[in-house]
Design a protein around this motif. Structure first.
Motif, PDB file in Angstrom:
ATOM      1  N   GLU A 160      42.456  10.482 -12.207  1.00  0.00           N
ATOM      2  CA  GLU A 160      41.063  10.039 -12.217  1.00  0.00           C
ATOM      3  C   GLU A 160      40.077  11.175 -11.926  1.00  0.00           C
ATOM      4  O   GLU A 160      38.890  11.054 -12.221  1.00  0.00           O
ATOM      5  CB  GLU A 160      40.862   8.903 -11.209  1.00  0.00           C
ATOM      6  CG  GLU A 160      41.720   7.673 -11.458  1.00  0.00           C
ATOM      7  CD  GLU A 160      41.361   6.960 -12.744  1.00  0.00           C
ATOM      8  OE1 GLU A 160      40.174   6.974 -13.132  1.00  0.00           O
ATOM      9  OE2 GLU A 160      42.276   6.388 -13.365  1.00  0.00           O
ATOM     10  N   ASP A 161      40.548  12.266 -11.368  1.00  0.00           N
ATOM     11  CA  ASP A 161      39.672  13.428 -11.133  1.00  0.00           C
ATOM     12  C   ASP A 161      39.058  13.925 -12.434  1.00  0.00           C
ATOM     13  O   ASP A 161      37.971  14.517 -12.429  1.00  0.00           O
ATOM     14  CB  ASP A 161      40.431  14.581 -10.476  1.00  0.00           C
ATOM     15  CG  ASP A 161      40.808  14.295  -9.035  1.00  0.00           C
ATOM     16  OD1 ASP A 161      40.317  13.298  -8.467  1.00  0.00           O
ATOM     17  OD2 ASP A 161      41.602  15.077  -8.472  1.00  0.00           O
ATOM     18  N   THR A 198      34.954  20.285  -5.582  1.00  0.00           N
ATOM     19  CA  THR A 198      34.269  19.080  -6.060  1.00  0.00           C
ATOM     20  C   THR A 198      32.754  19.210  -5.949  1.00  0.00           C
ATOM     21  O   THR A 198      32.024  18.636  -6.764  1.00  0.00           O
ATOM     22  CB  THR A 198      34.751  17.848  -5.266  1.00  0.00           C
ATOM     23  OG1 THR A 198      36.155  17.706  -5.474  1.00  0.00           O
ATOM     24  CG2 THR A 198      34.065  16.581  -5.719  1.00  0.00           C
ATOM     25  N   LYS A 218      40.508  21.005  -3.831  1.00  0.00           N
ATOM     26  CA  LYS A 218      39.660  19.971  -4.435  1.00  0.00           C
ATOM     27  C   LYS A 218      38.424  19.668  -3.603  1.00  0.00           C
ATOM     28  O   LYS A 218      37.327  19.516  -4.154  1.00  0.00           O
ATOM     29  CB  LYS A 218      40.471  18.701  -4.682  1.00  0.00           C
ATOM     30  CG  LYS A 218      39.687  17.640  -5.402  1.00  0.00           C
ATOM     31  CD  LYS A 218      40.497  16.480  -5.948  1.00  0.00           C
ATOM     32  CE  LYS A 218      41.565  15.947  -5.106  1.00  0.00           C
ATOM     33  NZ  LYS A 218      42.193  14.733  -5.641  1.00  0.00           N
ATOM     34  N   ASP A 219      38.570  19.574  -2.306  1.00  0.00           N
ATOM     35  CA  ASP A 219      37.411  19.233  -1.468  1.00  0.00           C
ATOM     36  C   ASP A 219      36.285  20.248  -1.620  1.00  0.00           C
ATOM     37  O   ASP A 219      35.118  19.886  -1.710  1.00  0.00           O
ATOM     38  CB  ASP A 219      37.829  19.124   0.002  1.00  0.00           C
ATOM     39  CG  ASP A 219      38.729  17.918   0.240  1.00  0.00           C
ATOM     40  OD1 ASP A 219      38.685  16.979  -0.584  1.00  0.00           O
ATOM     41  OD2 ASP A 219      39.481  17.938   1.231  1.00  0.00           O
ATOM     42  N   LEU A 272      46.358  15.213 -12.691  1.00  0.00           N
ATOM     43  CA  LEU A 272      44.901  15.335 -12.564  1.00  0.00           C
ATOM     44  C   LEU A 272      44.280  13.956 -12.399  1.00  0.00           C
ATOM     45  O   LEU A 272      43.368  13.769 -11.606  1.00  0.00           O
ATOM     46  CB  LEU A 272      44.318  16.040 -13.790  1.00  0.00           C
ATOM     47  CG  LEU A 272      42.826  16.310 -13.782  1.00  0.00           C
ATOM     48  CD1 LEU A 272      42.423  17.158 -12.571  1.00  0.00           C
ATOM     49  CD2 LEU A 272      42.405  17.005 -15.069  1.00  0.00           C
ATOM     50  N   TRP A 302      43.002  23.557  -8.277  1.00  0.00           N
ATOM     51  CA  TRP A 302      42.187  22.353  -8.134  1.00  0.00           C
ATOM     52  C   TRP A 302      42.769  21.432  -7.057  1.00  0.00           C
ATOM     53  O   TRP A 302      42.052  20.959  -6.186  1.00  0.00           O
ATOM     54  CB  TRP A 302      42.079  21.612  -9.470  1.00  0.00           C
ATOM     55  CG  TRP A 302      41.436  20.260  -9.347  1.00  0.00           C
ATOM     56  CD1 TRP A 302      42.064  19.046  -9.338  1.00  0.00           C
ATOM     57  CD2 TRP A 302      40.039  19.986  -9.166  1.00  0.00           C
ATOM     58  NE1 TRP A 302      41.151  18.040  -9.179  1.00  0.00           N
ATOM     59  CE2 TRP A 302      39.901  18.590  -9.070  1.00  0.00           C
ATOM     60  CE3 TRP A 302      38.905  20.793  -9.086  1.00  0.00           C
ATOM     61  CZ2 TRP A 302      38.665  17.976  -8.898  1.00  0.00           C
ATOM     62  CZ3 TRP A 302      37.672  20.177  -8.912  1.00  0.00           C
ATOM     63  CH2 TRP A 302      37.565  18.790  -8.820  1.00  0.00           C
ATOM     64  N   ARG A 348      35.267  13.267 -13.446  1.00  0.00           N
ATOM     65  CA  ARG A 348      34.114  13.952 -12.855  1.00  0.00           C
ATOM     66  C   ARG A 348      33.992  15.415 -13.289  1.00  0.00           C
ATOM     67  O   ARG A 348      33.061  16.107 -12.894  1.00  0.00           O
ATOM     68  CB  ARG A 348      34.153  13.838 -11.336  1.00  0.00           C
ATOM     69  CG  ARG A 348      35.274  14.586 -10.685  1.00  0.00           C
ATOM     70  CD  ARG A 348      35.182  14.503  -9.195  1.00  0.00           C
ATOM     71  NE  ARG A 348      36.302  13.690  -8.721  1.00  0.00           N
ATOM     72  CZ  ARG A 348      36.687  13.638  -7.494  1.00  0.00           C
ATOM     73  NH1 ARG A 348      36.029  14.273  -6.577  1.00  0.00           N
ATOM     74  NH2 ARG A 348      37.708  12.926  -7.128  1.00  0.00           N
ATOM     75  N   LEU A 349      34.924  15.880 -14.094  1.00  0.00           N
ATOM     76  CA  LEU A 349      34.912  17.271 -14.545  1.00  0.00           C
ATOM     77  C   LEU A 349      34.180  17.408 -15.879  1.00  0.00           C
ATOM     78  O   LEU A 349      34.312  16.551 -16.755  1.00  0.00           O
ATOM     79  CB  LEU A 349      36.346  17.783 -14.704  1.00  0.00           C
ATOM     80  CG  LEU A 349      37.164  17.845 -13.418  1.00  0.00           C
ATOM     81  CD1 LEU A 349      38.632  18.079 -13.738  1.00  0.00           C
ATOM     82  CD2 LEU A 349      36.622  18.927 -12.496  1.00  0.00           C
TER      83      LEU A 349
END
Length: 169
Positions: free
Chosen positions: A70-71, A50, A46-47, A68, A42, A74-75
């Motif tokens: 604040e990511d 996402t 990530k880019d 991980l 991840w 959105r998961l």
């Protein structure tokens, strides 16, 4: 199709857990479909990942929820790994994901944990339990274990008020 316990019921497991890559995480191939990737993949990709809405992330015990961060919001799914039932670091990661990082999606326990731990894992915010295909005999015991206790003294993710604050006046 493999099964797991989610929100107190035995359901089909629609997600595939991707193993840690042996080489560079940035070069790991992520298959199509619902995949739970290692944190290293991840972070390295990530880019590209996402843009997909079918990607979850799993944390090993040597990784923290802070990595991980604040990511997580959105998961749709985050998994915490138990390499052995006596290793409790995944409990901490689960609670941090719910309380510090506001994760509201599916929080899944994977690896070697016990059905008897399900009640305590739920108190930390875990709502899905994946034993793996070779340990599915523990699914019904896990559903039963979720009701081991009906009241708790301490505050937790699933009951933020301690018992003394819940007493009728």
């Amino acid at each position: 199709m493999p099964k797991l316990v989610k929100d107190g019921a035995i359901v089909d497991n629609e997600w595939t857990l991707m193993a840690k890559p042996e080489g560079e995480a940035s070069e790991a191939s992520v298959p199509a479909g619902k995949v739970i990737v290692p944190l290293s993949v991840w972070l390295a990709r990530k880019d590209a990942l996402t843009a997909r809405d079918d990607i979850g992330v799993w944390l090993d015990t040597d990784e923290t929820a802070d990595q991980l961060g604040e990511d997580a919001r959105r998961l749709p799914l985050v998994a915490v790994h138990f390499p052995a039932f006596a290793d409790g670091r995944a409990f901490t990661n689960a609670r941090l994901l719910r309380e510090r990082f506001g994760f509201t999606g599916e929080l899944r326990a994977v690896g070697y944990f016990l059905a008897e731990q399900a009640c305590y894992l739920r108190r930390c915010g875990v709502n899905a339990f994946d034993f793996g295909a070779d340990r599915e005999q523990h699914l019904q015991a896990t559903v039963d274990a979720l009701d081991d206790f009906t009241e708790y003294y301490q505050a937790s993710v699933d009951q933020p008020l301690p018992l003394f604050r819940r007493r009728p006046s």
